[in-house]
Design an enzyme around this catalytic site. Sequence first.
Site, PDB file in Angstrom:
ATOM      1  N   ASN A 113      32.236  32.776  44.304  1.00 55.44           N
ATOM      2  CA  ASN A 113      32.283  33.580  43.077  1.00 55.44           C
ATOM      3  C   ASN A 113      32.797  32.680  41.962  1.00 55.44           C
ATOM      4  O   ASN A 113      33.995  32.414  41.880  1.00 55.44           O
ATOM      5  CB  ASN A 113      33.211  34.783  43.299  1.00 55.44           C
ATOM      6  CG  ASN A 113      33.388  35.612  42.034  1.00 55.44           C
ATOM      7  OD1 ASN A 113      32.720  35.373  41.034  1.00 55.44           O
ATOM      8  ND2 ASN A 113      34.298  36.571  42.090  1.00 55.44           N
ATOM      9  N   LYS A 146      32.922  33.303  38.875  1.00 55.80           N
ATOM     10  CA  LYS A 146      33.551  34.049  37.775  1.00 55.80           C
ATOM     11  C   LYS A 146      33.029  33.539  36.423  1.00 55.80           C
ATOM     12  O   LYS A 146      31.861  33.194  36.319  1.00 55.80           O
ATOM     13  CB  LYS A 146      35.083  33.968  37.897  1.00 55.80           C
ATOM     14  CG  LYS A 146      35.538  34.394  39.303  1.00 55.80           C
ATOM     15  CD  LYS A 146      37.000  34.653  39.406  1.00 55.80           C
ATOM     16  CE  LYS A 146      37.315  35.052  40.849  1.00 55.80           C
ATOM     17  NZ  LYS A 146      38.701  35.458  41.018  1.00 55.80           N
ATOM     18  N   HIS A 180      34.263  44.207  42.280  1.00 53.32           N
ATOM     19  CA  HIS A 180      35.324  43.189  42.263  1.00 53.32           C
ATOM     20  C   HIS A 180      36.556  43.743  41.537  1.00 53.32           C
ATOM     21  O   HIS A 180      36.431  44.441  40.534  1.00 53.32           O
ATOM     22  CB  HIS A 180      34.827  41.916  41.571  1.00 53.32           C
ATOM     23  CG  HIS A 180      35.760  40.762  41.800  1.00 53.32           C
ATOM     24  ND1 HIS A 180      36.921  40.622  41.084  1.00 53.32           N
ATOM     25  CD2 HIS A 180      35.726  39.750  42.695  1.00 53.32           C
ATOM     26  CE1 HIS A 180      37.560  39.544  41.528  1.00 53.32           C
ATOM     27  NE2 HIS A 180      36.852  38.997  42.509  1.00 53.32           N
ATOM     28  N   GLU A 223      38.588  42.442  39.570  1.00 59.66           N
ATOM     29  CA  GLU A 223      38.700  42.081  38.150  1.00 59.66           C
ATOM     30  C   GLU A 223      37.871  43.021  37.287  1.00 59.66           C
ATOM     31  O   GLU A 223      38.213  43.267  36.128  1.00 59.66           O
ATOM     32  CB  GLU A 223      38.297  40.604  37.952  1.00 59.66           C
ATOM     33  CG  GLU A 223      39.401  39.688  38.481  1.00 59.66           C
ATOM     34  CD  GLU A 223      38.957  38.287  38.853  1.00 59.66           C
ATOM     35  OE1 GLU A 223      37.810  37.900  38.554  1.00 59.66           O
ATOM     36  OE2 GLU A 223      39.779  37.579  39.474  1.00 59.66           O
ATOM     37  N   GLU A 259      39.609  42.021  49.721  1.00 57.01           N
ATOM     38  CA  GLU A 259      40.259  41.140  48.746  1.00 57.01           C
ATOM     39  C   GLU A 259      41.538  41.797  48.228  1.00 57.01           C
ATOM     40  O   GLU A 259      41.495  42.560  47.248  1.00 57.01           O
ATOM     41  CB  GLU A 259      39.322  40.869  47.563  1.00 57.01           C
ATOM     42  CG  GLU A 259      38.069  40.117  47.938  1.00 57.01           C
ATOM     43  CD  GLU A 259      37.606  39.226  46.789  1.00 57.01           C
ATOM     44  OE1 GLU A 259      37.435  38.027  47.022  1.00 57.01           O
ATOM     45  OE2 GLU A 259      37.450  39.733  45.668  1.00 57.01           O
ATOM     46  N   GLY A 311      43.389  34.648  42.916  1.00 61.82           N
ATOM     47  CA  GLY A 311      43.714  33.720  41.837  1.00 61.82           C
ATOM     48  C   GLY A 311      45.195  33.416  41.724  1.00 61.82           C
ATOM     49  O   GLY A 311      45.639  32.843  40.732  1.00 61.82           O
ATOM     50  N   SER A 341      42.434  33.529  47.159  1.00 65.13           N
ATOM     51  CA  SER A 341      43.070  32.213  47.286  1.00 65.13           C
ATOM     52  C   SER A 341      42.674  31.465  48.556  1.00 65.13           C
ATOM     53  O   SER A 341      43.490  30.738  49.131  1.00 65.13           O
ATOM     54  CB  SER A 341      44.597  32.336  47.171  1.00 65.13           C
ATOM     55  OG  SER A 341      44.944  32.852  45.893  1.00 65.13           O
TER      56      SER A 341
HETATM   57  P1  PGA Z   1      40.238  33.322  44.316  1.00 66.77           P
HETATM   58  O1  PGA Z   1      39.215  34.494  43.954  1.00 66.77           O
HETATM   59  O2  PGA Z   1      39.657  32.592  45.505  1.00 66.77           O
HETATM   60  O3  PGA Z   1      40.285  32.458  43.084  1.00 66.77           O
HETATM   61  O4  PGA Z   1      41.527  33.964  44.646  1.00 66.77           O
HETATM   62  C1  PGA Z   1      38.590  35.244  44.960  1.00 66.77           C
HETATM   63  C2  PGA Z   1      37.743  36.321  44.347  1.00 66.77           C
HETATM   64  O5  PGA Z   1      38.122  36.862  43.324  1.00 66.77           O
HETATM   65  O6  PGA Z   1      36.665  36.651  44.863  1.00 66.77           O
END
Ligand code: PGA
Length: 263
Positions: A9, A11, A95, A97, A169, A175, A215
């Site tokens: 991803n 982003k 997601h 976010e 997640e 993140g 992460s």
């Molecule tokens: P990250 O994001 O690996 O940067 O924690 C994972 C995600 O949001 O799918």
Amino acid sequence: MREVVVAANWKMHTTPADAGDLARTIAARTREPGVTRVICPPYVCLEAVGVALADADPDVAVGAQNVHHELAGAYTGEVSAPMLVGLATWVIVGHSERRRDAGETDELIGRKLGRALDAGLRPILCVGEQLEEREAGRAADVVDGHLRGALEGRDPAATHAGGLVVAYEPVWAIGTGRNATGADAAAMADAIRTSLDALGWADVAGAIPVLYGGSVTSTNVDTFFAEPSIDGALVGGASLKPDEMAGIVARAGMTARARGLAG
Ligand code: PGA
């Protein structure tokens, strides 16, 4: 044996000018038999990534990071599922976010999922609890609500045939550099399958891949793949780094071989 999936991803990173090269580099460094690889760049980079991968390695799939819940209409700035056909074969829905920044509800996410399936796009449905919810012992309940909200009323066999993947997640791990433990992630993958059973999805619950995301790096990936109930990773920050992706997909390849998927 369940499919092994590593999805990147990206982003809001990369541009149409550089996304193709990054996809090409990652593809070349992640050739592992039996691992399904998906790269999800921003909408405006889908074409560049698709062109690069068609040339470099057509086994790597392209995914979008979102899709609108309507087919067409007065929705300025939005992209519908039929518009993605030809540019992507996968799509991330729900997601955290987007739940946070765009106010997406479970009901809306369920409609997005339906649009994706109708268009022949494989959905990656993201579910996961906030830190306070975990600390209050409510993680499994929250995830159950996410699943119920998005999947209730949908035909399990058809949804499984459409390629549904669930990504667990935990929001506090995204993140932040603070990943869940493999054991915690596995317990939640088991809880997800229990929720699917309770939804009346028992026939397919054991066959739907469950990924961990939050992460994930080449350094901690082993803790997740060591768990038989975890079928892959949804990778954010580390997915922009070819060395990291090489390490993560190499570990996924070990699981694919152990499952007899590597041909
Ligand atoms: P990250 O994001 O690996 O940067 O924690 C994972 C995600 O949001 O799918």
